[in-house]
Design a protein around this motif. Structure first.
Motif, PDB file in Angstrom:
ATOM      1  N   VAL A 131       0.813  -1.213   0.000  1.00  0.00           N
ATOM      2  CA  VAL A 131       0.000   0.000   0.000  1.00  0.00           C
ATOM      3  C   VAL A 131       0.849   1.267   0.000  1.00  0.00           C
ATOM      4  O   VAL A 131       0.333   2.353  -0.200  1.00  0.00           O
TER       5      VAL A 131
ATOM      6  N   ALA B  82     -10.706  -1.668  -5.496  1.00  0.00           N
ATOM      7  CA  ALA B  82     -10.207  -1.506  -4.126  1.00  0.00           C
ATOM      8  C   ALA B  82      -8.702  -1.240  -4.136  1.00  0.00           C
ATOM      9  O   ALA B  82      -8.199  -0.455  -3.334  1.00  0.00           O
ATOM     10  N   VAL B  83      -7.992  -1.895  -5.032  1.00  0.00           N
ATOM     11  CA  VAL B  83      -6.552  -1.657  -5.161  1.00  0.00           C
ATOM     12  C   VAL B  83      -6.305  -0.256  -5.718  1.00  0.00           C
ATOM     13  O   VAL B  83      -5.391   0.449  -5.272  1.00  0.00           O
TER      14      VAL B  83
ATOM     15  N   SER C  50      -6.907   2.127  -2.877  1.00  0.00           N
ATOM     16  CA  SER C  50      -5.803   2.012  -1.937  1.00  0.00           C
ATOM     17  C   SER C  50      -4.586   2.793  -2.439  1.00  0.00           C
ATOM     18  O   SER C  50      -3.930   3.518  -1.686  1.00  0.00           O
ATOM     19  N   ASN C  51      -4.284   2.663  -3.727  1.00  0.00           N
ATOM     20  CA  ASN C  51      -3.168   3.398  -4.315  1.00  0.00           C
ATOM     21  C   ASN C  51      -3.438   4.904  -4.316  1.00  0.00           C
ATOM     22  O   ASN C  51      -2.521   5.710  -4.122  1.00  0.00           O
TER      23      ASN C  51
ATOM     24  N   SER D  60      -2.815   6.211  -0.819  1.00  0.00           N
ATOM     25  CA  SER D  60      -1.381   6.235  -0.575  1.00  0.00           C
ATOM     26  C   SER D  60      -0.714   7.410  -1.284  1.00  0.00           C
ATOM     27  O   SER D  60       0.143   8.095  -0.719  1.00  0.00           O
TER      28      SER D  60
ATOM     29  N   GLU E 208     -15.367   3.287   5.931  1.00  0.00           N
ATOM     30  CA  GLU E 208     -15.526   2.628   4.640  1.00  0.00           C
ATOM     31  C   GLU E 208     -16.895   1.960   4.595  1.00  0.00           C
ATOM     32  O   GLU E 208     -17.245   1.159   5.461  1.00  0.00           O
TER      33      GLU E 208
ATOM     34  N   LEU F  93      -9.745  -3.465   2.273  1.00  0.00           N
ATOM     35  CA  LEU F  93      -8.422  -3.000   1.855  1.00  0.00           C
ATOM     36  C   LEU F  93      -8.255  -1.479   1.912  1.00  0.00           C
ATOM     37  O   LEU F  93      -7.283  -0.994   2.511  1.00  0.00           O
ATOM     38  N   PRO F  94      -9.144  -0.660   1.330  1.00  0.00           N
ATOM     39  CA  PRO F  94      -8.928   0.796   1.399  1.00  0.00           C
ATOM     40  C   PRO F  94      -8.921   1.335   2.822  1.00  0.00           C
ATOM     41  O   PRO F  94      -8.072   2.166   3.181  1.00  0.00           O
TER      42      PRO F  94
ATOM     43  N   THR G 180      -5.778   0.411   4.511  1.00  0.00           N
ATOM     44  CA  THR G 180      -4.701   1.250   3.975  1.00  0.00           C
ATOM     45  C   THR G 180      -4.656   2.586   4.706  1.00  0.00           C
ATOM     46  O   THR G 180      -3.584   3.064   5.087  1.00  0.00           O
TER      47      THR G 180
ATOM     48  N   ARG H 212      -3.103   2.044   8.066  1.00  0.00           N
ATOM     49  CA  ARG H 212      -1.663   1.819   7.970  1.00  0.00           C
ATOM     50  C   ARG H 212      -0.916   3.117   7.712  1.00  0.00           C
ATOM     51  O   ARG H 212       0.233   3.295   8.163  1.00  0.00           O
TER      52      ARG H 212
ATOM     53  N   SER I 117     -15.606   1.701  -2.538  1.00  0.00           N
ATOM     54  CA  SER I 117     -14.862   0.945  -3.541  1.00  0.00           C
ATOM     55  C   SER I 117     -15.798   0.058  -4.342  1.00  0.00           C
ATOM     56  O   SER I 117     -16.412  -0.868  -3.806  1.00  0.00           O
TER      57      SER I 117
END
Length: 234
Positions: A8, A40-41, A44-45, A48, A65, A72-73, A76, A79, A138
């Motif tokens: 992430v 979702a990816v 997440s990106n 980030s 969310e 995942l988001p 992220t 994190r 997402s």
């Protein structure tokens, strides 16, 4: 059950459990939130990138969310510094969300709870966190008939300074879903409609699906026209 490792941010990775056997008790169909979708990816990106460029500092932010699926988001955001994250979805997916919180050691900042869009009452866990700074969505713009319930929930959780980001794969029905949200009083701003070649390879295996990240602007907030949104025509 499968397990995926998702990077992430540089040096930051998440372990995400996916399920194959969680089904709707009425229809018998697999619940699509049981595994990671490409959007979702993408989201997440996006989170980030915003945090890395320091134009959206997640420190001390409360993040929600909706329709979290595997989470995942939202994970992220945790994190990358969010102080409190609430992951919500329908009841059968809560154990999966709780598992992903646990395996990533984020139980001190992240909780999972049941929330169906359009409910008259919010879960007590969400009421306890107070003001929500950021809402994440997402791949939820898939059924225009569901957007009224989503809009009702968004209106309940959004304050005057709440930011709402939603990532989606652009499909023939995406425009109708966004149009319904617009009719409910939300401004729609397209923040990004392109993925770098590297991210396309990472997310889609090289396939050239189109993804977009939108900001939904609740009634009463200023809608800065970063890029005017227009209905998607096929």
């Amino acid at each position: 059950m499968g397990i995926r490792e998702i990077e992430v941010a540089t040096g930051n990775k998440l372990l995400i459990h996916e399920l194959e056997d969680v089904c709707d008790s009425v229809t018998g169909r697999a619940l699509t939130g049981s595994w990671i979708w490409d959007a979702a990816v993408v989201l997440s990106n996006w989170i980030s990138a915003r945090a890395h460029q320091l134009d959206y500092d997640l420190s001390d932010k409360t993040v929600l969310e909706l329709g979290a699926g595997t989470g995942l988001p939202g994970l992220t955001a945790a994190r990358l510094g969010a102080s409190r994250v609430v992951l919500t979805d329908i009841k059968p997916l809560i154990p999966l969300l709780e598992k992903n919180v646990e395996v990533n050691g984020l139980g001190d900042r992240v909780l999972a709870c049941q929330l169906a869009w359009g409910s008259d009452e919010l879960p007590s866990q969400l009421n306890e966190v107070g003001h929500v700074d950021l809402v994440l969505l997402s791949d939820v713009f898939f059924d225009a008939a569901e957007m009224g319930g989503l809009a009702k929930t968004l209106k309940k959780v959004c304050g005057k300074e709440t930011t709402v980001w939603g990532a989606t794969e652009v499909r023939p029905w995406t425009s109708a879903s966004l149009g319904e949200l617009e009719s409910e009083g939300f401004g729609i701003v397209e923040l990004s409609s392109q993925l770098s070649d590297g991210l396309h390879e990472e997310v889609t295996g090289g396939d050239q699906e189109e993804f977009s990240v939108f900001q939904l602007v609740p009634t009463g907030q200023d809608c800065e026209p970063l890029e005017a949104w227009s209905p998607i025509v096929y």
